[in-house]
Design a protein around this motif. Structure first.
Motif, PDB file in Angstrom:
ATOM      1  N   ASN A 124      -3.399  -7.657  -9.784  1.00  0.00           N
ATOM      2  CA  ASN A 124      -2.841  -6.856  -8.688  1.00  0.00           C
ATOM      3  C   ASN A 124      -3.637  -5.586  -8.415  1.00  0.00           C
ATOM      4  O   ASN A 124      -3.167  -4.692  -7.716  1.00  0.00           O
ATOM      5  N   VAL A 125      -4.850  -5.503  -8.942  1.00  0.00           N
ATOM      6  CA  VAL A 125      -5.602  -4.257  -8.861  1.00  0.00           C
ATOM      7  C   VAL A 125      -6.342  -4.148  -7.528  1.00  0.00           C
ATOM      8  O   VAL A 125      -6.763  -5.147  -6.942  1.00  0.00           O
ATOM      9  N   ASN A 126      -6.476  -2.915  -7.047  1.00  0.00           N
ATOM     10  CA  ASN A 126      -7.284  -2.594  -5.871  1.00  0.00           C
ATOM     11  C   ASN A 126      -8.373  -1.618  -6.288  1.00  0.00           C
ATOM     12  O   ASN A 126      -8.111  -0.664  -7.028  1.00  0.00           O
ATOM     13  N   SER A 127      -9.582  -1.841  -5.802  1.00  0.00           N
ATOM     14  CA  SER A 127     -10.661  -0.903  -6.097  1.00  0.00           C
ATOM     15  C   SER A 127     -10.623   0.251  -5.101  1.00  0.00           C
ATOM     16  O   SER A 127      -9.997   0.153  -4.041  1.00  0.00           O
ATOM     17  N   PRO A 128     -11.303   1.353  -5.405  1.00  0.00           N
ATOM     18  CA  PRO A 128     -11.329   2.485  -4.466  1.00  0.00           C
ATOM     19  C   PRO A 128     -11.911   2.132  -3.101  1.00  0.00           C
ATOM     20  O   PRO A 128     -11.604   2.797  -2.109  1.00  0.00           O
TER      21      PRO A 128
END
Length: 203
Positions: free
Chosen positions: A62-66
Motif C-alpha cells: 500500500n506504499v506510495n513514493s514521494p
C-alpha cells in the motif's frame, strides 16, 4: 567477471542468509514463484524479482513514493495504465493489488529483457533491464550510445555503460545504486534464503 563485481559478490557471501529480508516477503514467496515461472519458465529468476520488490517497496503493498509510484512494484500511474493496455489479460491496472503488481512486474521486466538481447551475457542483460525499469528504456539506449562514442562496450553494463549518462545527478545516483543493490546485494541474499532461480551475476 570484473574485479569490483567479484569483490562485491564476495562480501555479500559472508552475510547471513536471511539478513534483512522483511518478514512480509515470506507471505508472497509462493505466489511470486508461481508468477515468475509462468511468465519466464520454470527456471525464471524468482530471486531477482524478489530482490526488486525488496528495493522498490520493502514488500509493502500500500506504499506510495514521494514522486507518485504505487504499490508493491512501485509503478507510476502512467506505467500501470500502459501495462494494462498492452497486456489486456491482466485486467484493469491495480498497482495496490499484490497479485496484479507481481504479474505486471514480471511482464514489464520481460518486455525490457526482450528489447535488450544484444547484452554481453545474462548478468549484463539483467542490469540493463533493471536500469530500464527504474529510469526508462530510452535512457538506457542513450547511455549505451554514449559508451559507444567513448570507445567503451555498449553491451556491458558494469564498468562500461553505467559510467555514462546525461541524467541529472540524483537520477544517476538512484539508477546506478538500484541496479547494483538488486543484482549484487539483494539477489544473492534471496537466493541463499531459498528463493528459486539463482543469481545471474554470481557465475
Amino acid at each position: 567477471m570484473c574485479v569490483v563485481l567479484a569483490a562485491l559478490l564476495a562480501f555479500e557471501l559472508f552475510q547471513p542468509a536471511h539478513a534483512q529480508i522483511p518478514n512480509a516477503a515470506q507471505g508472497y514467496q509462493r505466489e511470486l514463484t508461481r508468477v515468475v515461472q509462468q511468465e519466464w519458465g520454470m527456471n525464471g529468476r524468482v530471486a531477482v524479482h524478489a530482490a526488486q520488490i525488496h528495493q522498490e517497496s520493502a514488500w509493502r503493498s500500500n506504499v506510495n513514493s514521494p514522486v507518485g509510484a504505487q504499490g508493491l512494484s512501485q509503478f507510476m500511474p502512467s506505467t500501470s495504465a500502459w501495462i494494462a493496455e498492452i497486456y489486456p489479460d491482466l485486467g484493469r491496472a491495480a498497482p495496490y493489488s499484490p497479485g496484479w503488481a507481481m504479474r505486471a512486474q514480471a511482464r514489464y521486466n520481460k518486455w525490457h529483457w526482450q528489447q535488450l538481447a544484444s547484452a554481453a551475457d545474462e548478468c549484463q542483460r539483467w542490469a540493463f533491464a533493471l536500469s530500464a525499469y527504474n529510469g526508462g528504456l530510452g535512457w538506457v539506449n542513450r547511455d549505451r550510445r554514449l559508451a559507444t562514442a567513448a570507445g567503451d562496450n555498449p553491451r556491458v553494463w558494469f564498468g562500461s555503460v553505467e559510467k555514462y549518462t546525461h541524467r541529472a545527478g540524483w537520477a544517476l545516483r538512484e539508477n546506478r545504486h538500484y541496479v547494483r543493490h538488486i543484482l549484487l546485494t539483494l539477489t544473492p541474499r534471496y537466493e541463499r534464503a531459498g528463493w528459486q532461480g539463482g543469481a545471474p551475476c554470481n557465475a
